[in-house]
Design a protein around this motif. Sequence first.
Motif, PDB file in Angstrom:
ATOM      1  N   SER A 106       9.130   5.371 -80.665  1.00 24.07           N
ATOM      2  CA  SER A 106       8.001   4.901 -79.876  1.00 24.07           C
ATOM      3  C   SER A 106       7.068   6.047 -79.506  1.00 24.07           C
ATOM      4  O   SER A 106       5.851   5.892 -79.472  1.00 24.07           O
ATOM      5  N   PRO A 146       2.540  -0.431 -74.569  1.00 20.89           N
ATOM      6  CA  PRO A 146       3.894  -0.751 -74.088  1.00 20.89           C
ATOM      7  C   PRO A 146       4.734   0.512 -73.928  1.00 20.89           C
ATOM      8  O   PRO A 146       4.560   1.486 -74.663  1.00 20.89           O
ATOM      9  N   GLU A 147       5.645   0.486 -72.970  1.00 23.65           N
ATOM     10  CA  GLU A 147       6.506   1.644 -72.729  1.00 23.65           C
ATOM     11  C   GLU A 147       7.361   1.961 -73.957  1.00 23.65           C
ATOM     12  O   GLU A 147       7.605   3.104 -74.290  1.00 23.65           O
ATOM     13  N   SER A 148       7.843   0.918 -74.602  1.00 34.27           N
ATOM     14  CA  SER A 148       8.597   1.092 -75.843  1.00 34.27           C
ATOM     15  C   SER A 148       8.041   0.126 -76.873  1.00 34.27           C
ATOM     16  O   SER A 148       7.417  -0.877 -76.539  1.00 34.27           O
ATOM     17  N   ILE A 149       8.259   0.455 -78.144  1.00 35.90           N
ATOM     18  CA  ILE A 149       7.766  -0.393 -79.231  1.00 35.90           C
ATOM     19  C   ILE A 149       8.959  -0.698 -80.133  1.00 35.90           C
ATOM     20  O   ILE A 149       9.064  -0.230 -81.261  1.00 35.90           O
ATOM     21  N   HIS A 163       6.937  -8.239 -80.657  1.00 28.52           N
ATOM     22  CA  HIS A 163       5.927  -8.548 -79.633  1.00 28.52           C
ATOM     23  C   HIS A 163       5.288  -7.271 -79.097  1.00 28.52           C
ATOM     24  O   HIS A 163       4.063  -7.203 -78.939  1.00 28.52           O
ATOM     25  N   GLN A 164       6.088  -6.253 -78.797  1.00 28.01           N
ATOM     26  CA  GLN A 164       5.547  -4.987 -78.310  1.00 28.01           C
ATOM     27  C   GLN A 164       4.645  -4.335 -79.344  1.00 28.01           C
ATOM     28  O   GLN A 164       3.601  -3.766 -79.019  1.00 28.01           O
ATOM     29  N   LYS A 177       3.018   6.220 -80.330  1.00 26.24           N
ATOM     30  CA  LYS A 177       1.990   6.436 -79.306  1.00 26.24           C
ATOM     31  C   LYS A 177       1.159   7.673 -79.606  1.00 26.24           C
ATOM     32  O   LYS A 177      -0.050   7.701 -79.383  1.00 26.24           O
ATOM     33  N   VAL A 199       1.320  -6.211 -79.359  1.00 28.02           N
ATOM     34  CA  VAL A 199       0.511  -5.806 -78.206  1.00 28.02           C
ATOM     35  C   VAL A 199      -0.186  -4.484 -78.491  1.00 28.02           C
ATOM     36  O   VAL A 199      -1.384  -4.307 -78.200  1.00 28.02           O
ATOM     37  N   LEU A 200       0.546  -3.538 -79.061  1.00 27.95           N
ATOM     38  CA  LEU A 200      -0.032  -2.233 -79.383  1.00 27.95           C
ATOM     39  C   LEU A 200      -1.191  -2.366 -80.352  1.00 27.95           C
ATOM     40  O   LEU A 200      -2.270  -1.796 -80.140  1.00 27.95           O
TER      41      LEU A 200
END
Length: 243
Positions: free
Chosen positions: A122, A3-6, A10-11, A126, A14-15
Amino acid sequence: LFPESIATEHQSLVLVKRLLAISMSCITYMRGLFPESSYGTRYLDDLCLKILREDKSCLGSLQIVKWIQGCFDALEKQYVSVFITFLMEFTEMYQFKFKYKKKVPQMDISSNHREFVAGLCSKDVKQSSRLLLRTLYLLMQDLGPLPNDITLSMKLLYYNDVTPKDYQPPGFKEDGSPGELLFAGDPVNLRVGSVSTDFHFMKVRVTTEKKRVRKTDNSLIQKNGPTEISHQGLDCEEDEEEE
């Protein structure tokens, strides 16, 4: 891939799901378990990643994908504590430990019209994700070859205080074996890395026979690490270090 941001649960979920799927794909690919047709190719910066896909011509890869999807179900419900993969009856063992965090209120500090918000960046999340995958790829390259007659199995361990007794995710069934597992041979524990967000924590460790590790960074070796796995997953000393 990520995801672009965490910034939301939910984000973060997903990560963690994608990290698990990519890591399992890396393990099966680098250990030569399935044909090239069972993988797609993605890139993370300069790192070429092979991602498992549903290859109907390879029943083994279909089974692994089904198991990973079952783990996704347990992750969504916040039941799973450890996801373990065994190669050749504990000759190689890959552990993924999960923790779920309760989001705490953040404090905004304003100074000279600038705001500082407590929490994990974030970008840092990453970066730690990329580092974990790179370390796993390098480690897979250093492990000695496997014999031809290998078997692979997976086990999910749960947080018993929140998991219904009759719960089994898709693709899994109740295991009647003892709760504690002893690794065969002369094992060495290798710390691959960890990723922490404001909502999840994921840690990866590999245990294998010393003779299979041809060369590796000494910083990855866990000194006097345990070879016994309880229902709580990894050892308590590591948890204290993380805190």
